[in-house]
Scaffold this motif. Structure first.
Motif, PDB file in Angstrom:
ATOM      1  N   GLN A   1       0.845  -1.192   0.000  1.00 16.01           N
ATOM      2  CA  GLN A   1       0.000   0.000   0.000  1.00 16.01           C
ATOM      3  C   GLN A   1       0.881   1.243   0.000  1.00 16.01           C
ATOM      4  N   VAL A   2       0.714   2.064  -1.007  1.00 20.13           N
ATOM      5  CA  VAL A   2       1.467   3.309  -1.120  1.00 20.13           C
ATOM      6  C   VAL A   2       0.691   4.417  -0.424  1.00 20.13           C
ATOM      7  N   GLN A   3       1.386   5.186   0.373  1.00 14.41           N
ATOM      8  CA  GLN A   3       0.773   6.338   1.037  1.00 14.41           C
ATOM      9  C   GLN A   3       1.500   7.605   0.616  1.00 14.41           C
ATOM     10  N   LEU A   4       0.728   8.677   0.419  1.00 16.81           N
ATOM     11  CA  LEU A   4       1.265   9.933  -0.082  1.00 16.81           C
ATOM     12  C   LEU A   4       0.794  11.068   0.814  1.00 16.81           C
ATOM     13  N   VAL A   5       1.719  11.935   1.204  1.00 16.68           N
ATOM     14  CA  VAL A   5       1.376  13.079   2.052  1.00 16.68           C
ATOM     15  C   VAL A   5       1.967  14.335   1.428  1.00 16.68           C
ATOM     16  N   GLU A   6       1.086  15.255   1.028  1.00 16.08           N
ATOM     17  CA  GLU A   6       1.538  16.501   0.407  1.00 16.08           C
ATOM     18  C   GLU A   6       1.769  17.578   1.468  1.00 16.08           C
ATOM     19  N   SER A   7       2.609  18.526   1.122  1.00 14.97           N
ATOM     20  CA  SER A   7       2.822  19.703   1.946  1.00 14.97           C
ATOM     21  C   SER A   7       3.347  20.825   1.072  1.00 14.97           C
ATOM     22  N   GLY A   8       3.323  22.039   1.603  1.00 16.01           N
ATOM     23  CA  GLY A   8       3.923  23.162   0.901  1.00 16.01           C
ATOM     24  C   GLY A   8       2.953  24.130   0.265  1.00 16.01           C
ATOM     25  N   GLY A   9       1.675  23.860   0.336  1.00 12.12           N
ATOM     26  CA  GLY A   9       0.716  24.790  -0.243  1.00 12.12           C
ATOM     27  C   GLY A   9       0.596  26.047   0.592  1.00 12.12           C
ATOM     28  N   GLY A  10      -0.158  27.011   0.067  1.00 10.89           N
ATOM     29  CA  GLY A  10      -0.355  28.247   0.801  1.00 10.89           C
ATOM     30  C   GLY A  10      -0.840  29.362  -0.092  1.00 10.89           C
ATOM     31  N   LEU A  11      -0.765  30.572   0.452  1.00 10.59           N
ATOM     32  CA  LEU A  11      -1.184  31.768  -0.271  1.00 10.59           C
ATOM     33  C   LEU A  11       0.051  32.488  -0.797  1.00 10.59           C
ATOM     34  N   VAL A  12       0.027  32.851  -2.060  1.00 13.80           N
ATOM     35  CA  VAL A  12       1.160  33.539  -2.670  1.00 13.80           C
ATOM     36  C   VAL A  12       0.633  34.585  -3.639  1.00 13.80           C
ATOM     37  N   GLN A  13       1.380  35.659  -3.798  1.00 16.42           N
ATOM     38  CA  GLN A  13       0.983  36.702  -4.736  1.00 16.42           C
ATOM     39  C   GLN A  13       1.295  36.306  -6.166  1.00 16.42           C
ATOM     40  N   PRO A  14       0.573  36.857  -7.126  1.00 16.75           N
ATOM     41  CA  PRO A  14       0.901  36.590  -8.533  1.00 16.75           C
ATOM     42  C   PRO A  14       2.359  36.913  -8.825  1.00 16.75           C
ATOM     43  N   ILE A  27       6.603   2.267  -1.315  1.00 24.67           N
ATOM     44  CA  ILE A  27       6.984   1.973  -2.700  1.00 24.67           C
ATOM     45  C   ILE A  27       8.048   0.881  -2.695  1.00 24.67           C
ATOM     46  N   ILE A  28       7.702  -0.264  -3.289  1.00 20.10           N
ATOM     47  CA  ILE A  28       8.651  -1.362  -3.415  1.00 20.10           C
ATOM     48  C   ILE A  28       8.714  -1.748  -4.877  1.00 20.10           C
ATOM     49  N   GLY A  29       9.811  -1.410  -5.510  1.00 14.15           N
ATOM     50  CA  GLY A  29       9.958  -1.743  -6.926  1.00 14.15           C
ATOM     51  C   GLY A  29      10.036  -0.514  -7.808  1.00 14.15           C
ATOM     52  N   ASN A  30      10.212  -0.760  -9.096  1.00 15.63           N
ATOM     53  CA  ASN A  30      10.279   0.304 -10.088  1.00 15.63           C
ATOM     54  C   ASN A  30       9.095   0.188 -11.047  1.00 15.63           C
ATOM     55  N   PHE A  31       9.166   0.916 -12.143  1.00 14.95           N
ATOM     56  CA  PHE A  31       8.150   0.906 -13.191  1.00 14.95           C
ATOM     57  C   PHE A  31       6.865   1.566 -12.709  1.00 14.95           C
TER      58      PHE A  31
END
Length: 117
Positions: A1-14, A27-31
């Protein structure tokens, strides 16, 4: 079972920059292919960028030249460097992992990116 945790979002000016991270485990393996997708309010989820286990990359036309995708194998981490951000980049950004041999997909919980003055 692969688990994914994102971070780094937020508010930024144009015109600003953000870097998203996706920490992967199991993650076990390639491809495989990993990538970033985004979903703005009232719109369908769309591909932003992908990178395969052999480092082949693809980008949506709307982000070419502004976004970079990369992996750090030692940390099992995927990155999305976003430069020259525009208000239309505002969305929830999702990390994705897909095994290429059977198509099984995994998704992170998403991280909000808001580009606004």
């Amino acid at each position: 079972q692969v688990q994914l945790v994102e971070s780094g979002g937020g508010l930024v000016q144009p015109g600003g920059s953000l870097r998203l991270s996706c920490a992967a485990s199991g993650i076990i393996g390639n491809f495989y292919v990993m990538g970033w997708y985004r979903q703005a309010p009232g719109k369908q989820r769309e591909l932003v960028a992908t990178i395969t286990s052999s480092d082949y990359t693809e980008f949506a036309d709307s982000v070419k030249g502004r976004f970079t995708i990369s992996r750090e194998n030692a940390k099992n981490t995927l990155y999305l460097q976003m430069n020259s951000l525009k208000p239309e980049d505002t969305a929830v950004y999702y990390c994705n992992f897909r095994w290429l041999y059977n198509g099984v997909n995994y998704w992170g919980q998403g991280t909000q990116v808001t580009v606004s003055a």
